[in-house]
Design an enzyme around this catalytic site. Structure first.
Site, PDB file in Angstrom:
ATOM      1  CD  GLU A   1      -1.184   8.302   0.189  1.00 61.06           C
ATOM      2  OE1 GLU A   1      -1.023   7.080   0.020  1.00 61.06           O
ATOM      3  OE2 GLU A   1      -1.958   8.996  -0.484  1.00 61.06           O
TER       4      GLU A   1
ATOM      5  CD  GLU B   1       1.678   6.743  -3.799  1.00 60.27           C
ATOM      6  OE1 GLU B   1       2.670   7.487  -3.966  1.00 60.27           O
ATOM      7  OE2 GLU B   1       1.154   6.557  -2.688  1.00 60.27           O
TER       8      GLU B   1
HETATM    9  C1  LIG Z   1     -12.728   1.491 -10.391  1.00 58.35           C
HETATM   10  C2  LIG Z   1     -11.572   1.128  -9.535  1.00 58.35           C
HETATM   11  C3  LIG Z   1     -11.389   2.079  -8.430  1.00 58.35           C
HETATM   12  C4  LIG Z   1     -10.151   1.741  -7.765  1.00 58.35           C
HETATM   13  C5  LIG Z   1      -9.892   2.579  -6.615  1.00 58.35           C
HETATM   14  C6  LIG Z   1      -8.783   1.945  -5.876  1.00 58.35           C
HETATM   15  C7  LIG Z   1      -8.560   2.610  -4.628  1.00 58.35           C
HETATM   16  C8  LIG Z   1      -7.384   2.042  -3.973  1.00 58.35           C
HETATM   17  C9  LIG Z   1      -6.920   3.019  -2.987  1.00 58.35           C
HETATM   18  C10 LIG Z   1      -5.582   2.620  -2.586  1.00 58.35           C
HETATM   19  C11 LIG Z   1      -4.812   3.817  -2.263  1.00 58.35           C
HETATM   20  C12 LIG Z   1      -3.452   3.401  -2.125  1.00 58.35           C
HETATM   21  C13 LIG Z   1      -2.538   4.554  -2.217  1.00 58.35           C
HETATM   22  C14 LIG Z   1      -1.171   4.077  -1.992  1.00 58.35           C
HETATM   23  C15 LIG Z   1      -0.530   3.504  -2.984  1.00 58.35           C
HETATM   24  C16 LIG Z   1       0.818   2.943  -2.751  1.00 58.35           C
HETATM   25  O1  LIG Z   1       1.371   2.976  -1.678  1.00 58.35           O
HETATM   26  S1  LIG Z   1       1.551   2.240  -4.065  1.00 58.35           S
HETATM   27  C17 LIG Z   1       3.100   1.682  -3.438  1.00 58.35           C
HETATM   28  C18 LIG Z   1       4.041   2.806  -3.233  1.00 58.35           C
HETATM   29  N1  LIG Z   1       5.300   2.290  -2.778  1.00 58.35           N
HETATM   30  C19 LIG Z   1       6.296   2.057  -3.596  1.00 58.35           C
HETATM   31  O2  LIG Z   1       6.229   2.295  -4.761  1.00 58.35           O
HETATM   32  C20 LIG Z   1       7.524   1.472  -2.979  1.00 58.35           C
HETATM   33  C21 LIG Z   1       7.977   0.300  -3.763  1.00 58.35           C
HETATM   34  N2  LIG Z   1       9.135  -0.338  -3.180  1.00 58.35           N
HETATM   35  C22 LIG Z   1      10.367   0.152  -3.314  1.00 58.35           C
HETATM   36  O3  LIG Z   1      10.609   1.202  -3.857  1.00 58.35           O
HETATM   37  C23 LIG Z   1      11.472  -0.679  -2.760  1.00 58.35           C
HETATM   38  O4  LIG Z   1      11.024  -2.000  -2.689  1.00 58.35           O
HETATM   39  C24 LIG Z   1      11.947  -0.246  -1.354  1.00 58.35           C
HETATM   40  C25 LIG Z   1      10.804  -0.164  -0.384  1.00 58.35           C
HETATM   41  C26 LIG Z   1      12.649   1.107  -1.455  1.00 58.35           C
HETATM   42  C27 LIG Z   1      12.959  -1.305  -0.827  1.00 58.35           C
HETATM   43  O5  LIG Z   1      13.994  -1.469  -1.782  1.00 58.35           O
HETATM   44  P1  LIG Z   1      15.014  -2.704  -1.667  1.00 58.35           P
HETATM   45  O6  LIG Z   1      15.537  -2.802  -0.314  1.00 58.35           O
HETATM   46  O7  LIG Z   1      15.970  -2.547  -2.795  1.00 58.35           O
HETATM   47  O8  LIG Z   1      14.135  -4.006  -1.886  1.00 58.35           O
HETATM   48  P2  LIG Z   1      13.352  -4.496  -3.177  1.00 58.35           P
HETATM   49  O9  LIG Z   1      14.127  -5.578  -3.813  1.00 58.35           O
HETATM   50  O10 LIG Z   1      12.944  -3.372  -4.007  1.00 58.35           O
HETATM   51  O11 LIG Z   1      12.020  -5.088  -2.527  1.00 58.35           O
HETATM   52  C28 LIG Z   1      12.071  -6.239  -1.690  1.00 58.35           C
HETATM   53  C29 LIG Z   1      10.837  -7.065  -1.956  1.00 58.35           C
HETATM   54  O12 LIG Z   1       9.680  -6.338  -1.554  1.00 58.35           O
HETATM   55  C30 LIG Z   1       8.757  -6.244  -2.600  1.00 58.35           C
HETATM   56  N3  LIG Z   1       8.048  -4.968  -2.452  1.00 58.35           N
HETATM   57  C31 LIG Z   1       8.603  -3.793  -2.251  1.00 58.35           C
HETATM   58  N4  LIG Z   1       7.668  -2.842  -2.115  1.00 58.35           N
HETATM   59  C32 LIG Z   1       6.477  -3.457  -2.240  1.00 58.35           C
HETATM   60  C33 LIG Z   1       5.122  -3.019  -2.183  1.00 58.35           C
HETATM   61  N5  LIG Z   1       4.810  -1.753  -1.929  1.00 58.35           N
HETATM   62  N6  LIG Z   1       4.168  -3.932  -2.347  1.00 58.35           N
HETATM   63  C34 LIG Z   1       4.464  -5.240  -2.555  1.00 58.35           C
HETATM   64  N7  LIG Z   1       5.736  -5.717  -2.619  1.00 58.35           N
HETATM   65  C35 LIG Z   1       6.723  -4.827  -2.460  1.00 58.35           C
HETATM   66  C36 LIG Z   1       9.602  -6.329  -3.845  1.00 58.35           C
HETATM   67  O13 LIG Z   1       8.840  -6.748  -4.934  1.00 58.35           O
HETATM   68  C37 LIG Z   1      10.631  -7.356  -3.443  1.00 58.35           C
HETATM   69  O14 LIG Z   1      10.012  -8.594  -3.553  1.00 58.35           O
HETATM   70  P3  LIG Z   1      10.823  -9.894  -3.927  1.00 58.35           P
HETATM   71  O15 LIG Z   1      11.502  -9.585  -5.243  1.00 58.35           O
HETATM   72  O16 LIG Z   1       9.810 -10.976  -4.047  1.00 58.35           O
HETATM   73  O17 LIG Z   1      11.820 -10.104  -2.840  1.00 58.35           O
END
Ligand SMILES: CCCCCCCCCCCCC/C=C/C(=O)SCCNC(=O)CCNC(=O)[C@H](O)C(C)(C)COP(=O)(O)OP(=O)(O)OC[C@H]1O[C@@H](n2cnc3c(N)ncnc32)[C@H](O)[C@@H]1OP(=O)(O)O
Length: 719
Positions: free
Chosen positions: A103, A123
């Site tokens: 985004e 998401e």
């Molecule tokens: C009444 C209430 C009203 C509420 C209104 C709320 C409004 C809020 C508005 C907010 C709007 C937000 C909109 C956006 C939302 C998002 O972006 S949600 C997140 C979307 N992204 C993902 O889903 C990506 C997730 N990650 C992955 O798919 C993979 O990690 C990767 C990026 C492809 C990398 O893969 P790889 O190399 O295999 O590494 P991993 O082992 O998977 O990850 C490494 C460590 O990183 C941590 N991690 C990964 N992504 C995230 C993240 N997005 N946030 C936090 N942490 C993340 C992952 O947990 C690993 O951590 P450790 O295990 O501790 O090493």
């Protein structure tokens, strides 16, 4: 959190610096806001490039922040401000641009992607929607059908596909940041109005309503009760029918309904549980990050049945050379043809040539002298497996790892017949092994940490979700299956039908109800296990009270079904009937209804109406109760491990989080109360007796699932 520098004298380069994935934490959002303000106000700056450190543009919002109060600058106004700015902003995408990261790229006026980059809006897989304008901008940029597909599935796409769809402006094999800086310099004098995606008119197909209706139906069917995919369709509808200012409000309303839902919590829990599961640890202190796996170049697989074939394919796919062994020429030839066919179909799909040169097929164990690892996948028979392991001890070099693909036999007993018990470990694949993502790595008491590390890392290399478990009959997955299956058959005795039970479980979200799943797996497998454990068969003492075995309630209906040669899909008959052997279209079978009626009348059972709630509670609380026992016994290290096993191996609905998370969502007190209730009604069913760990957790105030570990720590570990 974001570095600001001036390059080429007039380009502001903003680099996100939040390892490991440059997630948009509140600190990062704050840093971007400040950097943008600086860039827009500095007269020296004519253009801006946004980039992510360490070859990763941005992994999206920081998912960990969703669990607490929202802090820091909100994303939507921040992104709107970037788009509205009067200086061109270019996104330099390397690695990933996912969720909020995608985004962020969408509000930039231009997007340059490295050819290895992946983009997507995942998401929906976290139970929410792209609520930083993604549902409003993407349809405006690429049209409704393509946007719907990407947003409702969360699929990641390659840079090349993004270019074809019109999402990125250029794909490069060079350093994306350097290319973006040059691009930004060239963009300086160009008008920006047509580059602000939120101002574009959404290209709509003429049959919009019909399309949205069809997609809604399709999504409903696939979602099996998950709410987020449907909310995504509604948000995209807003992009088609409303101006951006109204659409973004609709997006935010829909997000509000999802954000704090149990489903979103479950799906986000699954995301982290999956990553936690790989982090195994032994009481000795050996663990995932201090135990070095061995390098595996040459493997052998013994047995070319369904499991063996899938394992060979999984190994060959990742470039490991494999020697496949069978005991008879005909079986070897059949297995060989199947493996080659599978690999060729694979290669055709990917447009590459199949790596058949990695394979060797043989009838002789002598050929296994030099392999690094052997995975035995012969028939599930202890005597046979012991014989194989004894032979392997003689043939393989002393350093070769010996693994068994047993689905529940004692791995330590196998280790005991070898000359290298420390190099023996269970690798329990799930059928079909080249498709199913789960691998239980079964650690025997004598398996060395290096052996475990190697099996776990090999699993990861094959694209599996590997979970380390202890050695006990059935390990984690199949051990928990028994109480689940028992409850289902007891419910049959009491008046339910296979159809009713399956429907209740499928409405709950399971891919397949328990009877349809059993038909698919083959009913003879469980029958053989029951015979071997003395629960059924010709040697059973006829003086045994009816419907009781080994002092407990026993339902013989599954045995009666097998006695009629009904082994499930493969014989065309099981709990259901199929058009032909191997058919998949399950239809109710009046013969099963008759069998149930006759059975109940023979034992004087008055059938009663059974509610779906009772079905769910008895099947799933018995399942979770065994999970608590498994934790108590130290067979699984954490509830997350159990949940991951059920999500990836048994079709447990992801939006419910897995059996242990589900129990915590229902409330441990409630689970305890219902188990006590059912155990009182069925005192001869030990699986319904609440486990001590469940009682202990309730007594401690029912802590969240992530904190159970503290209460389990003191217990004995088999890992
Ligand atoms: C009444 C209430 C009203 C509420 C209104 C709320 C409004 C809020 C508005 C907010 C709007 C937000 C909109 C956006 C939302 C998002 O972006 S949600 C997140 C979307 N992204 C993902 O889903 C990506 C997730 N990650 C992955 O798919 C993979 O990690 C990767 C990026 C492809 C990398 O893969 P790889 O190399 O295999 O590494 P991993 O082992 O998977 O990850 C490494 C460590 O990183 C941590 N991690 C990964 N992504 C995230 C993240 N997005 N946030 C936090 N942490 C993340 C992952 O947990 C690993 O951590 P450790 O295990 O501790 O090493």
């Amino acid at each position: 959190m974001a570095r600001y520098e001036l390059v080429k004298r007039s380009v502001a380069l903003i680099t996100l610096t939040n390892p490991p994935v440059n997630a948009l934490s509140s600190a990062v959002r704050h840093a971007i806001a400040k950097s943008m303000e600086h860039a827009l106000n500095d007269p020296k700056v004519t253009a801006v490039v946004i980039y992510g450190e360490n070859g990763r543009f941005c992994g999206g919002a920081d998912i960990r922040e969703f669990a607490g109060p929202l802090r820091g600058p909100p994303l939507v106004p921040l992104l709107d401000a970037i788009e509205a700015g009067e200086k061109p902003v270019v996104a330099a995408i390397e690695g990933v641009a996912l969720g909020g990261g995608f985004e962020l790229a969408l509000v930039c006026h231009y997007r340059i992607a490295h050819f290895k980059a992946r983009l997507g809006l995942p998401e929906v897989t976290l139970g929410i929607l792209p609520a930083a304008g993604g549902t409003q901008r993407l349809p405006r940029l690429i049209g409704i059908p393509a946007a719907l597909e990407l947003i409702t599935t969360g699929r990641h796409i390659s840079a090349q596909e993004a270019l074809k769809l019109g999402i990125v402006d250029q794909v490069t094999e060079q350093n994306a940041c350097e290319v973006a800086v040059e691009f930004a310099l060239r963009a300086v004098a160009k008008p920006l109005s047509s580059r602000r995606v939120s101002t574009l008119t959404t290209p709509c197909p003429p049959d919009l309503d019909a399309l949205l209706e069809a997609v809604t139906m399709q999504v409903k069917k696939k979602a099996r009760g998950a709410m987020a995919p449907l909310a995504c369709v509604q948000a995209v509808r807003a992009a088609a029918t409303m101006p951006y200012s109204k659409g973004i409000k609709r997006e935010s309303e829909l997000m509000a309904t999802l954000f704090n839902s149990g489903q979103a919590r479950a799906l986000q829990y699954c995301f982290f549980a999956q990553r936690t599961a790989g982090k195994w640890t032994l009481p000795s202190g050996a663990q995932w990050n201090n135990s070095k796996p061995r390098e595996i170049r040459r493997a052998a697989v013994i047995g070319l049945g369904t499991m063996g074939r899938g394992i060979v394919v999984s190994l060959a796919r990742v470039g490991i050379s494999v020697i496949a062994v069978e005991s008879e020429k005909k079986l070897l030839e059949t297995g060989k043809q199947m493996v080659i066919g599978m690999l060729e179909r694979d290669a055709k799909r990917q447009g590459v040539s199949a790596s058949l040169n990695l394979l060797k097929f043989t009838l002789s164990l002598q050929d296994l002298k030099d392999v690094d690892i052997v995975i035995e996948a012969v028939f599930e028979d202890m005597a046979l497996k012991k014989h194989v392991f004894q032979e392997l001890s003689k043939v393989c070099r002393p350093a070769t790892l010996l693994c068994s693909n047993t689905s529940g036999l004692d791995v330590d007993a196998l280790a005991g017949v070898t000359d290298r018990p420390h190099l023996v470990v269970g690798m329990h694949f799930f059928s079909p092994a080249h498709v199913m993502k789960l691998l239980e790595v079964v650690c025997g008491p004598r398996s060395s940490s290096e052996t475990i590390a190697t099996a776990m890392s090999l699993g990861k290399r094959m694209g599996k979700v590997s979970v380390a478990v202890g050695n006990c009959p059935g390990f984690v997955g199949n051990r928990m299956l028994k109480p689940y299956l028992d409850q289902a058959t007891f419910l049959l005795e009491e008046g339910a039908t296979p159809e009713q039970i399956d429907k209740a479980l499928e409405d709950f979200g399971f891919a397949m109800g328990v009877f349809r799943m059993s038909d698919l797996a083959g009913l003879d497998v469980g029958w053989r296990v029951r015979k071997e454990s003395g629960l059924t068969g010709p040697d059973i003492d006829p003086k045994n009270p009816p419907r009781r075995r080994q002092g407990h309630r026993y339902c013989p209906i599954p045995d009666m079904v097998c006695e009629q040669g009904r082994f499930g899909q493969k014989t065309g008959r099981g709990w259901y009937m199929y058009d032909s052997p191997g058919g998949t279209n399950a239809k109710s079978d009046p013969l099963i209804q008759n069998l149930l009626e006759m059975y109940r009348s023979r034992y004087g059972i008055q059938p009663r109406n059974i509610s779906d709630q009772e079905i769910i509670e008895r099947c799933l609380f018995a399942l979770a109760n065994e999970g608590f026992r498994i934790l108590e016994d130290g067979i699984a290290a954490r509830p997350e491990d159990i949940d991951v096993i059920y999500l990836f191996g048994y079709g447990f609905p992801r939006h419910r989080g897995g059996p242990m998370f589900y129990a915590s969502m229902v409330g441990l007190e409630r689970v305890l109360e219902r188990l006590e209730h059912y155990h009182q009604a069925h005192p001869d069913v030990p699986h319904l007796e609440p486990s001590p760990l469940l009682k202990k957790l309730v007594a401690c105030g029912s802590p969240p699932v992530q904190n159970w570990r503290e209460h389990i720590k003191t217990m004995h570990s088999h890992l």
